[in-house]
Design a protein around this motif. Structure first.
Motif: not given
Length: 307
Positions: A189, A192, A225, A229, A232, A255, A258, A261-262
């Motif tokens: 985490v 990311l 990608r 994922q 994690v 999910r 992630v 962060t994105t």
């Protein structure tokens, strides 16, 4: 020897070194020609021609190969033992994650054409950017731009490939520092979050322009990608199984972490009230709350953020 003949010799040497490197890395990872070709979206015959130095490879394809082989782009572009082969192309500093600290982000340095494309995509969006605006931002003529890349789409693919190569290398290095699932999750985490703040321009284009990719490229980048994922997912599932996380929806929780962060490139600003490192530490705490961390009950330790 004529200038034309010298150029041909250089291209031949380039192809030979690149092909040999691709073959060595493929074999080291236990991949077949068919397996790697499938990951790249090319035929086994095409990949075989590359490995045998019989065909050239575009910059976008080199970036794709690097991502599939899980190495920095420079690894494919570096000269061979004999000193032959192409010079490395500056592409940011994805090698920091492999040869240094995954928390270190040097100033982003892209080849002129890709820097112009990134600037144009950020300001106008992919569909609003033109080869002329990209050339102007790159300090090139339009014909000069076409010398480097055949299309706007090729530049978008190259940017996303470079982005994912860097992210995968850093995320893998971060995960490998952890001794247990909770620590590995927290490190992932943090990684990311740092990536999507320090590399927010790349992250923003990657988040907003995936829809602009043609089907084959979209499928390949999306697969990478999903691989991030999955890193994690595994740690959340393992921590739940060990009793360290209390969520009863590990897949959905991973999910959500992630996605959290994105989305950061859309709002983070380097001149804001918190630094990238402070924001990363906050998001590790948010993520641990989201998965219902039970560290106090089970002994699952949380690493000190920032090393």
């Amino acid at each position: 020897m004529t200038e034309e003949a010298t150029g041909l010799d250089a291209r031949t040497a380039h192809r030979a070194v690149l092909g040999r490197t691709v073959r060595e890395l493929r074999l080291a990872r236990g991949l077949t020609v068919r397996g790697l070709a499938g990951a790249l979206g090319v035929s086994p015959a095409t990949l075989s021609a590359v490995e045998n130095g019989r065909t050239g490879v575009s910059s976008a394809r080199v970036a794709s190969m690097a991502a599939a082989l899980e190495v920095p782009v420079q690894r494919l572009l570096a000269p061979g033992p004999g000193g032959t082969g192409p010079s490395p192309v500056p592409v940011g500093r994805p090698v920091d994650a492999v040869h240094g600290d995954w928390r270190v982000f040097e100033p982003l340095v892209l080849p002129a054409a890709l820097a112009g494309a990134l600037s144009s995509f950020l300001e106008f969006g992919y569909h609003g950017a033109t080869m002329r605006t990209i050339a102007e931002r790159a300090g090139l003529s339009v014909p000069g731009l076409y010398h480097h890349h055949a299309s706007k789409h090729e530049m978008l693919v190259a940017i996303l490939d470079l982005t994912m190569t860097d992210l995968v290398a850093r995320a893998t290095a971060a995960r490998d520092e952890g001794d247990d699932a909770v620590t590995r999750f927290a490190l992932l985490v943090e990684c990311l979050a740092l990536f999507h703040t320090h590399r927010r321009d790349l992250g923003f284009v990657g988040y907003s322009e995936m829809r602009s990719l043609e089907p084959a490229a979209h499928a390949r980048v999306a697969a990478v990608r999903r691989g991030v994922q999955h890193l994690v997912d595994v740690e959340v599932e393992d921590a739940v199984a060990a009793g360290h996380f209390g969520t009863d929806r590990p897949h959905e929780a991973a999910r959500a972490v992630v996605t959290m962060t994105t989305a950061m490139p859309q709002w983070f600003r380097p001149d804001g009230p918190a630094s990238a490192e402070e924001v990363a530490a906050q998001h590790v705490r948010f993520a641990l709350d989201l998965v219902r961390h039970r560290g106090g009950d089970t002994g699952g330790a949380v690493p000190t953020i920032g090393g």
